[in-house]
Motif scaffolding. Structure first.
Motif, PDB file in Angstrom:
ATOM      1  N   ILE A 230      16.075  11.370  32.747  1.00  0.00           N
ATOM      2  CA  ILE A 230      15.586  11.623  31.385  1.00  0.00           C
ATOM      3  C   ILE A 230      14.155  12.127  31.513  1.00  0.00           C
ATOM      4  N   THR A 231      13.906  13.354  31.050  1.00  0.00           N
ATOM      5  CA  THR A 231      12.548  13.928  31.144  1.00  0.00           C
ATOM      6  C   THR A 231      11.839  13.833  29.789  1.00  0.00           C
ATOM      7  N   GLY A 232      10.669  14.449  29.744  1.00  0.00           N
ATOM      8  CA  GLY A 232       9.835  14.394  28.542  1.00  0.00           C
ATOM      9  C   GLY A 232      10.162  15.449  27.513  1.00  0.00           C
ATOM     10  N   ALA A 233      11.348  16.035  27.553  1.00  0.00           N
ATOM     11  CA  ALA A 233      11.765  16.919  26.456  1.00  0.00           C
ATOM     12  C   ALA A 233      12.222  16.057  25.289  1.00  0.00           C
ATOM     13  N   SER A 234      12.192  16.633  24.114  1.00  0.00           N
ATOM     14  CA  SER A 234      12.740  15.933  22.947  1.00  0.00           C
ATOM     15  C   SER A 234      14.241  15.724  23.156  1.00  0.00           C
ATOM     16  N   GLY A 235      14.782  14.660  22.550  1.00  0.00           N
ATOM     17  CA  GLY A 235      16.222  14.423  22.663  1.00  0.00           C
ATOM     18  C   GLY A 235      16.586  13.336  23.650  1.00  0.00           C
TER      19      GLY A 235
ATOM     20  N   VAL B 167      13.547   7.924  34.929  1.00  0.00           N
ATOM     21  CA  VAL B 167      12.883   8.441  33.726  1.00  0.00           C
ATOM     22  C   VAL B 167      11.509   8.930  34.163  1.00  0.00           C
ATOM     23  N   THR B 168      11.197  10.186  33.876  1.00  0.00           N
ATOM     24  CA  THR B 168       9.902  10.742  34.286  1.00  0.00           C
ATOM     25  C   THR B 168       8.776  10.100  33.458  1.00  0.00           C
ATOM     26  N   ARG B 169       7.560  10.337  33.909  1.00  0.00           N
ATOM     27  CA  ARG B 169       6.401   9.762  33.195  1.00  0.00           C
ATOM     28  C   ARG B 169       6.409  10.162  31.720  1.00  0.00           C
TER      29      ARG B 169
ATOM     30  N   VAL C 259       7.358   8.342  27.671  1.00  0.00           N
ATOM     31  CA  VAL C 259       6.581   8.481  26.421  1.00  0.00           C
ATOM     32  C   VAL C 259       7.484   8.947  25.284  1.00  0.00           C
ATOM     33  N   VAL C 260       8.296   9.984  25.560  1.00  0.00           N
ATOM     34  CA  VAL C 260       9.138  10.546  24.501  1.00  0.00           C
ATOM     35  C   VAL C 260      10.269   9.575  24.145  1.00  0.00           C
ATOM     36  N   LEU C 261      10.791   8.878  25.155  1.00  0.00           N
ATOM     37  CA  LEU C 261      11.827   7.866  24.908  1.00  0.00           C
ATOM     38  C   LEU C 261      11.332   6.830  23.903  1.00  0.00           C
TER      39      LEU C 261
ATOM     40  N   ALA D 104      16.433  17.961  29.643  1.00  0.00           N
ATOM     41  CA  ALA D 104      15.575  18.549  30.676  1.00  0.00           C
ATOM     42  C   ALA D 104      14.513  19.413  30.011  1.00  0.00           C
ATOM     43  N   SER D 105      13.267  19.179  30.356  1.00  0.00           N
ATOM     44  CA  SER D 105      12.181  19.998  29.789  1.00  0.00           C
ATOM     45  C   SER D 105      12.123  21.354  30.497  1.00  0.00           C
ATOM     46  N   ALA D 106      11.464  22.306  29.849  1.00  0.00           N
ATOM     47  CA  ALA D 106      11.271  23.629  30.461  1.00  0.00           C
ATOM     48  C   ALA D 106      10.440  23.488  31.723  1.00  0.00           C
ATOM     49  N   SER D 107       9.513  22.545  31.704  1.00  0.00           N
ATOM     50  CA  SER D 107       8.676  22.312  32.873  1.00  0.00           C
ATOM     51  C   SER D 107       9.529  21.802  34.046  1.00  0.00           C
ATOM     52  N   PHE D 108      10.437  20.900  33.737  1.00  0.00           N
ATOM     53  CA  PHE D 108      11.308  20.355  34.788  1.00  0.00           C
ATOM     54  C   PHE D 108      12.181  21.465  35.375  1.00  0.00           C
ATOM     55  N   LEU D 109      12.726  22.280  34.500  1.00  0.00           N
ATOM     56  CA  LEU D 109      13.546  23.414  34.955  1.00  0.00           C
ATOM     57  C   LEU D 109      12.734  24.295  35.903  1.00  0.00           C
TER      58      LEU D 109
ATOM     59  N   LEU E 205      18.993  21.545  29.271  1.00  0.00           N
ATOM     60  CA  LEU E 205      17.701  22.113  28.856  1.00  0.00           C
ATOM     61  C   LEU E 205      17.490  21.934  27.355  1.00  0.00           C
ATOM     62  N   ARG E 206      16.273  21.472  26.995  1.00  0.00           N
ATOM     63  CA  ARG E 206      15.934  21.289  25.566  1.00  0.00           C
ATOM     64  C   ARG E 206      14.560  21.893  25.329  1.00  0.00           C
ATOM     65  N   GLU E 207      14.567  23.113  24.891  1.00  0.00           N
ATOM     66  CA  GLU E 207      13.341  23.793  24.515  1.00  0.00           C
ATOM     67  C   GLU E 207      13.730  24.966  23.638  1.00  0.00           C
ATOM     68  N   THR E 208      12.905  25.278  22.657  1.00  0.00           N
ATOM     69  CA  THR E 208      13.154  26.455  21.849  1.00  0.00           C
ATOM     70  C   THR E 208      11.885  26.872  21.138  1.00  0.00           C
TER      71      THR E 208
HETATM   72  C1  FMN Z   1       6.970  14.254  21.666  1.00  0.00           C
HETATM   73  C2  FMN Z   1       7.111  15.311  22.722  1.00  0.00           C
HETATM   74  C3  FMN Z   1       8.176  16.176  22.672  1.00  0.00           C
HETATM   75  C4  FMN Z   1       8.339  17.168  23.641  1.00  0.00           C
HETATM   76  N1  FMN Z   1       9.422  17.991  23.555  1.00  0.00           N
HETATM   77  C5  FMN Z   1       9.634  18.913  24.510  1.00  0.00           C
HETATM   78  C6  FMN Z   1      10.819  19.706  24.485  1.00  0.00           C
HETATM   79  O1  FMN Z   1      11.676  19.582  23.613  1.00  0.00           O
HETATM   80  N2  FMN Z   1      11.003  20.586  25.491  1.00  0.00           N
HETATM   81  C7  FMN Z   1      10.119  20.730  26.519  1.00  0.00           C
HETATM   82  O2  FMN Z   1      10.370  21.557  27.395  1.00  0.00           O
HETATM   83  N3  FMN Z   1       8.969  19.997  26.560  1.00  0.00           N
HETATM   84  C8  FMN Z   1       8.718  19.089  25.600  1.00  0.00           C
HETATM   85  N4  FMN Z   1       7.575  18.305  25.642  1.00  0.00           N
HETATM   86  C9  FMN Z   1       6.599  18.553  26.712  1.00  0.00           C
HETATM   87  C10 FMN Z   1       6.959  17.845  28.006  1.00  0.00           C
HETATM   88  O3  FMN Z   1       6.926  16.431  27.809  1.00  0.00           O
HETATM   89  C11 FMN Z   1       5.948  18.230  29.106  1.00  0.00           C
HETATM   90  O4  FMN Z   1       6.133  19.594  29.471  1.00  0.00           O
HETATM   91  C12 FMN Z   1       6.040  17.350  30.323  1.00  0.00           C
HETATM   92  O5  FMN Z   1       5.138  17.808  31.299  1.00  0.00           O
HETATM   93  C13 FMN Z   1       7.422  17.346  30.911  1.00  0.00           C
HETATM   94  O6  FMN Z   1       7.403  16.606  32.100  1.00  0.00           O
HETATM   95  P1  FMN Z   1       8.740  16.099  32.781  1.00  0.00           P
HETATM   96  O7  FMN Z   1       9.704  17.236  32.777  1.00  0.00           O
HETATM   97  O8  FMN Z   1       8.354  15.699  34.176  1.00  0.00           O
HETATM   98  O9  FMN Z   1       9.219  14.929  32.011  1.00  0.00           O
HETATM   99  C14 FMN Z   1       7.399  17.308  24.681  1.00  0.00           C
HETATM  100  C15 FMN Z   1       6.318  16.405  24.747  1.00  0.00           C
HETATM  101  C16 FMN Z   1       6.173  15.425  23.773  1.00  0.00           C
HETATM  102  C17 FMN Z   1       5.018  14.475  23.867  1.00  0.00           C
END
Ligand code: FMN
Length: 184
Positions: free
Chosen positions: A7-12, A31-33, A37-39, A82-87, A117-120
């Motif tokens: 579970i990454t920091g993307a929404s969802g 669960v990533t750092r 937070v997002v969880l 999965a966040s765009a950053s993780f991808l 992937l969850r980004e838009t």
């Molecule tokens: C509330 C919140 C929502 C976020 N939603 C998204 C998202 O939907 N997609 C995304 O790519 N990044 C989103 N981010 C940014 C990621 O958390 C950020 O890029 C982070 O570095 C991702 O790290 P990780 O992939 O290691 O968890 C969000 C951040 C916060 C605080």
């Protein structure tokens, strides 16, 4: 079947939480750092709250983890959401966290990798990263719920999509499909 769920920091985060409940077999959780937070922000839960729905929780920071080694067997990795950053990390071949490392292992050992992937909107960079991972055999499965089963609640909408992820990971058909009753 042993699956590593990330579970990454993307929404969802709710999708990842529901996946733990519905995925058959052994589920190991990272669960990533920012995932933590997002969880908390979106579901009110902590990693501890998810312990009962999985068979083990692993730190994302400790690369001395047994999950870091390709010699330890697992069948699949699912990153949801999965966040765009993780991808980008996976597409670049980076393995500097346990979560990115298991994705790298899945690609190099030809095990199943699903990235929800969850980004838009998506940048060209993210699209190219997705194509790169897909060419390596990873399955990029955007968090894109469907509506033809007419979900009447958020739980149903999330559950229907998660069932589809389970189908992609395990091959088990989803409980309901579009006009399935019309099939011979
Ligand atoms: C509330 C919140 C929502 C976020 N939603 C998204 C998202 O939907 N997609 C995304 O790519 N990044 C989103 N981010 C940014 C990621 O958390 C950020 O890029 C982070 O570095 C991702 O790290 P990780 O992939 O290691 O968890 C969000 C951040 C916060 C605080």
């Amino acid at each position: 079947m042993r699956t590593v769920v990330v579970i990454t920091g993307a929404s969802g985060s709710i999708f990842g939480v529901e996946l733990l409940r519905r995925l058959p077999g052994e589920r190991l959780l990272i669960v990533t750092r920012w995932g933590k937070v997002v969880l908390k922000e979106e579901t009110g839960k902590t990693v501890r709250d998810l312990e009962g729905d999985c068979d083990g929780v692993f730190s994302d920071e400790d690369l001395a983890s047994p999950l870091s080694s390709g010699s330890n067997p697992f069948d699949a990795v699912v990153v949801l959401p999965a966040s765009a950053s993780f991808l980008a990390h996976v597409a670049a071949g980076l393995g500097d966290t346990v979560a990115t490392r298991v994705c790298h292992l899945a690609l190099k050992e030809r095990r199943r990798l699903v990235l929800g992937l969850r980004e838009t909107p998506l940048t060209g960079i993210a699209l190219e990263n997705a194509a790169r991972v897909a060419r390596e055999g990873g399955i990029v499965m955007p968090v894109s719920p469907f509506f033809y089963l007419k979900p009447d609640s958020l739980e149903r909408l999330v559950g229907d999509f998660v069932d589809r992820v389970v189908q992609v990971v395990t091959g088990t058909p989803v409980p309901e499909g579009w006009r399935r009753g019309d099939l011979p």
